[in-house]
Design a protein around this motif. Structure first.
Motif, PDB file in Angstrom:
ATOM      1  N   ILE A 166      30.527  75.837  41.828  1.00  0.00           N
ATOM      2  CA  ILE A 166      30.792  76.693  40.672  1.00  0.00           C
ATOM      3  C   ILE A 166      30.322  78.135  40.870  1.00  0.00           C
ATOM      4  O   ILE A 166      31.012  79.065  40.482  1.00  0.00           O
ATOM      5  CB  ILE A 166      30.184  76.081  39.396  1.00  0.00           C
ATOM      6  CG1 ILE A 166      30.955  74.826  39.041  1.00  0.00           C
ATOM      7  CG2 ILE A 166      30.209  77.073  38.244  1.00  0.00           C
ATOM      8  CD1 ILE A 166      30.423  74.071  37.878  1.00  0.00           C
ATOM      9  N   GLY A 167      29.169  78.322  41.481  1.00  0.00           N
ATOM     10  CA  GLY A 167      28.607  79.668  41.640  1.00  0.00           C
ATOM     11  C   GLY A 167      29.603  80.676  42.187  1.00  0.00           C
ATOM     12  O   GLY A 167      30.124  80.508  43.286  1.00  0.00           O
ATOM     13  N   GLY A 168      29.882  81.706  41.423  1.00  0.00           N
ATOM     14  CA  GLY A 168      30.828  82.730  41.824  1.00  0.00           C
ATOM     15  C   GLY A 168      32.272  82.412  41.470  1.00  0.00           C
ATOM     16  O   GLY A 168      33.152  83.260  41.620  1.00  0.00           O
ATOM     17  N   HIS A 169      32.538  81.208  41.028  1.00  0.00           N
ATOM     18  CA  HIS A 169      33.904  80.796  40.691  1.00  0.00           C
ATOM     19  C   HIS A 169      33.995  80.280  39.256  1.00  0.00           C
ATOM     20  O   HIS A 169      34.908  79.528  38.918  1.00  0.00           O
ATOM     21  CB  HIS A 169      34.370  79.695  41.647  1.00  0.00           C
ATOM     22  CG  HIS A 169      34.247  80.048  43.089  1.00  0.00           C
ATOM     23  ND1 HIS A 169      35.088  80.933  43.718  1.00  0.00           N
ATOM     24  CD2 HIS A 169      33.338  79.661  44.021  1.00  0.00           C
ATOM     25  CE1 HIS A 169      34.728  81.065  44.977  1.00  0.00           C
ATOM     26  NE2 HIS A 169      33.667  80.307  45.192  1.00  0.00           N
ATOM     27  N   GLU A 170      33.060  80.670  38.417  1.00  0.00           N
ATOM     28  CA  GLU A 170      32.988  80.146  37.050  1.00  0.00           C
ATOM     29  C   GLU A 170      34.283  80.354  36.269  1.00  0.00           C
ATOM     30  O   GLU A 170      34.737  79.442  35.570  1.00  0.00           O
ATOM     31  CB  GLU A 170      31.819  80.790  36.281  1.00  0.00           C
ATOM     32  CG  GLU A 170      30.468  80.367  36.754  1.00  0.00           C
ATOM     33  CD  GLU A 170      29.935  81.156  37.935  1.00  0.00           C
ATOM     34  OE1 GLU A 170      28.792  80.888  38.343  1.00  0.00           O
ATOM     35  OE2 GLU A 170      30.651  82.040  38.457  1.00  0.00           O
ATOM     36  N   THR A 177      25.442  76.665  35.873  1.00  0.00           N
ATOM     37  CA  THR A 177      25.560  78.086  36.178  1.00  0.00           C
ATOM     38  C   THR A 177      24.711  78.922  35.229  1.00  0.00           C
ATOM     39  O   THR A 177      24.437  78.512  34.104  1.00  0.00           O
ATOM     40  CB  THR A 177      27.033  78.555  36.104  1.00  0.00           C
ATOM     41  OG1 THR A 177      27.099  79.933  36.493  1.00  0.00           O
ATOM     42  CG2 THR A 177      27.606  78.404  34.710  1.00  0.00           C
ATOM     43  N   GLU A 178      24.306  80.055  35.717  1.00  0.00           N
ATOM     44  CA  GLU A 178      23.634  81.054  34.883  1.00  0.00           C
ATOM     45  C   GLU A 178      24.601  82.187  34.540  1.00  0.00           C
ATOM     46  O   GLU A 178      24.270  83.064  33.762  1.00  0.00           O
ATOM     47  CB  GLU A 178      22.408  81.618  35.614  1.00  0.00           C
ATOM     48  CG  GLU A 178      21.335  80.582  35.910  1.00  0.00           C
ATOM     49  CD  GLU A 178      20.716  80.008  34.648  1.00  0.00           C
ATOM     50  OE1 GLU A 178      20.470  80.781  33.700  1.00  0.00           O
ATOM     51  OE2 GLU A 178      20.496  78.779  34.606  1.00  0.00           O
ATOM     52  N   ASN A 179      25.776  82.174  35.147  1.00  0.00           N
ATOM     53  CA  ASN A 179      26.782  83.217  34.932  1.00  0.00           C
ATOM     54  C   ASN A 179      27.627  82.870  33.706  1.00  0.00           C
ATOM     55  O   ASN A 179      28.756  82.397  33.817  1.00  0.00           O
ATOM     56  CB  ASN A 179      27.671  83.370  36.172  1.00  0.00           C
ATOM     57  CG  ASN A 179      26.904  83.869  37.358  1.00  0.00           C
ATOM     58  OD1 ASN A 179      25.990  84.664  37.221  1.00  0.00           O
ATOM     59  ND2 ASN A 179      27.262  83.390  38.534  1.00  0.00           N
ATOM     60  N   LEU A 197      32.074  82.168  32.854  1.00  0.00           N
ATOM     61  CA  LEU A 197      32.316  80.803  32.388  1.00  0.00           C
ATOM     62  C   LEU A 197      32.971  80.830  31.012  1.00  0.00           C
ATOM     63  O   LEU A 197      33.995  80.179  30.780  1.00  0.00           O
ATOM     64  CB  LEU A 197      31.018  80.001  32.330  1.00  0.00           C
ATOM     65  CG  LEU A 197      31.152  78.595  31.732  1.00  0.00           C
ATOM     66  CD1 LEU A 197      31.834  77.664  32.726  1.00  0.00           C
ATOM     67  CD2 LEU A 197      29.810  78.045  31.322  1.00  0.00           C
ATOM     68  N   LEU A 198      32.388  81.596  30.096  1.00  0.00           N
ATOM     69  CA  LEU A 198      32.928  81.650  28.737  1.00  0.00           C
ATOM     70  C   LEU A 198      34.295  82.326  28.691  1.00  0.00           C
ATOM     71  O   LEU A 198      35.174  81.902  27.937  1.00  0.00           O
ATOM     72  CB  LEU A 198      31.941  82.343  27.804  1.00  0.00           C
ATOM     73  CG  LEU A 198      30.626  81.584  27.609  1.00  0.00           C
ATOM     74  CD1 LEU A 198      29.678  82.361  26.708  1.00  0.00           C
ATOM     75  CD2 LEU A 198      30.864  80.188  27.059  1.00  0.00           C
ATOM     76  N   LEU A 199      34.479  83.339  29.512  1.00  0.00           N
ATOM     77  CA  LEU A 199      35.790  83.976  29.583  1.00  0.00           C
ATOM     78  C   LEU A 199      36.822  82.995  30.138  1.00  0.00           C
ATOM     79  O   LEU A 199      37.950  82.909  29.638  1.00  0.00           O
ATOM     80  CB  LEU A 199      35.720  85.234  30.456  1.00  0.00           C
ATOM     81  CG  LEU A 199      36.953  86.121  30.470  1.00  0.00           C
ATOM     82  CD1 LEU A 199      37.301  86.600  29.070  1.00  0.00           C
ATOM     83  CD2 LEU A 199      36.728  87.301  31.393  1.00  0.00           C
ATOM     84  N   GLY A 200      36.426  82.223  31.125  1.00  0.00           N
ATOM     85  CA  GLY A 200      37.334  81.233  31.711  1.00  0.00           C
ATOM     86  C   GLY A 200      37.765  80.163  30.723  1.00  0.00           C
ATOM     87  O   GLY A 200      38.938  79.798  30.667  1.00  0.00           O
ATOM     88  N   VAL A 201      36.825  79.663  29.931  1.00  0.00           N
ATOM     89  CA  VAL A 201      37.214  78.631  28.955  1.00  0.00           C
ATOM     90  C   VAL A 201      37.956  79.236  27.772  1.00  0.00           C
ATOM     91  O   VAL A 201      38.817  78.571  27.179  1.00  0.00           O
ATOM     92  CB  VAL A 201      36.012  77.768  28.481  1.00  0.00           C
ATOM     93  CG1 VAL A 201      35.472  76.945  29.626  1.00  0.00           C
ATOM     94  CG2 VAL A 201      34.930  78.596  27.832  1.00  0.00           C
TER      95      VAL A 201
END
Length: 160
Positions: free
Chosen positions: A67-71, A95-97, A101-105
Motif C-alpha cells: 500500500i505505501g505510496g499507492h494508497e 498506512t499513515e498517508n 487513501l481518502l481521496l482514492g475511496v
C-alpha cells in the motif's frame, strides 16, 4: 443528536438505543416495517467480512508491503469490488498517508454500482418505481459514473 454523540464517543450505544428505539416505536412504528433489513444485513456482513479479512496474516502482510505510496490507486480499485467505505476500513490500518487513501475511496465511490453503498441504496429505491427499466438505469448509471471516474482520475494524475 444522540447518534452523533455516540459516534464522538461521548455517550454509550446502550443509552442511544434505550432512547431511540422506544421513541421510534412511539413516534413512527411503521418505520420499523419499512427498513430494508436484507440490505442492512448485507452491509453488516460486508463490514464483518472486511474486518476479518484485514486480520488474515497473508492479507495484512501484503497490505503492509504494497500500500505505501499507492494508497490512491489501491483504495480506488478496491472500492470497485467491496465499496468505498469498507475499503477505507480495510486499508486504513496499513498506512499513515490518509490524504491519498481518502481521496482514492472518495473517487472510488464512482464506477461500479457496488463502489458506493449509496448507489446500491438508490438503485434499490429506483427499482420500486413501477414500469422502469433496470437495464436502462444501470447503463446510464455506469456510463455517467465511469465518465466522471475517468475525469477525476485524469485530474489526479495531472495534479499529483
Amino acid at each position: 443528536l444522540l447518534c452523533v454523540l455516540h459516534v464522538l464517543r461521548l455517550i454509550p450505544l446502550t443509552l442511544v438505543m434505550a432512547v431511540v428505539v422506544p421513541a421510534m416505536i412511539f413516534l413512527d412504528r411503521k418505520a420499523f416495517w419499512e427498513v430494508d433489513y436484507k440490505l442492512l444485513l448485507l452491509f453488516s456482513l460486508l463490514f464483518m467480512a472486511v474486518g476479518n479479512l484485514g486480520r488474515l496474516d497473508i492479507l495484512s502482510t501484503w497490505a503492509r508491503q504494497t500500500i505505501g505510496g499507492h494508497e490512491f490507486w489501491i483504495s480506488l480499485l478496491l472500492s470497485q469490488f467491496i465499496s468505498n467505505v469498507p475499503a477505507t476500513v480495510m486499508l486504513s490500518p496499513y498506512t499513515e498517508n490518509w490524504a491519498p487513501l481518502l481521496l482514492g475511496v472518495d473517487v472510488g465511490g464512482l464506477g461500479t454500482l457496488i463502489a458506493s453503498m449509496a448507489s446500491l441504496i438508490s438503485f434499490k429505491a429506483y427499482t420500486h418505481i413501477p414500469a422502469v427499466s433496470k437495464k436502462e438505469y444501470l447503463a446510464l448509471f455506469s456510463l455517467y459514473n465511469l465518465l466522471l471516474l475517468a475525469v477525476l482520475i485524469l485530474w489526479y494524475v495531472m495534479v499529483y
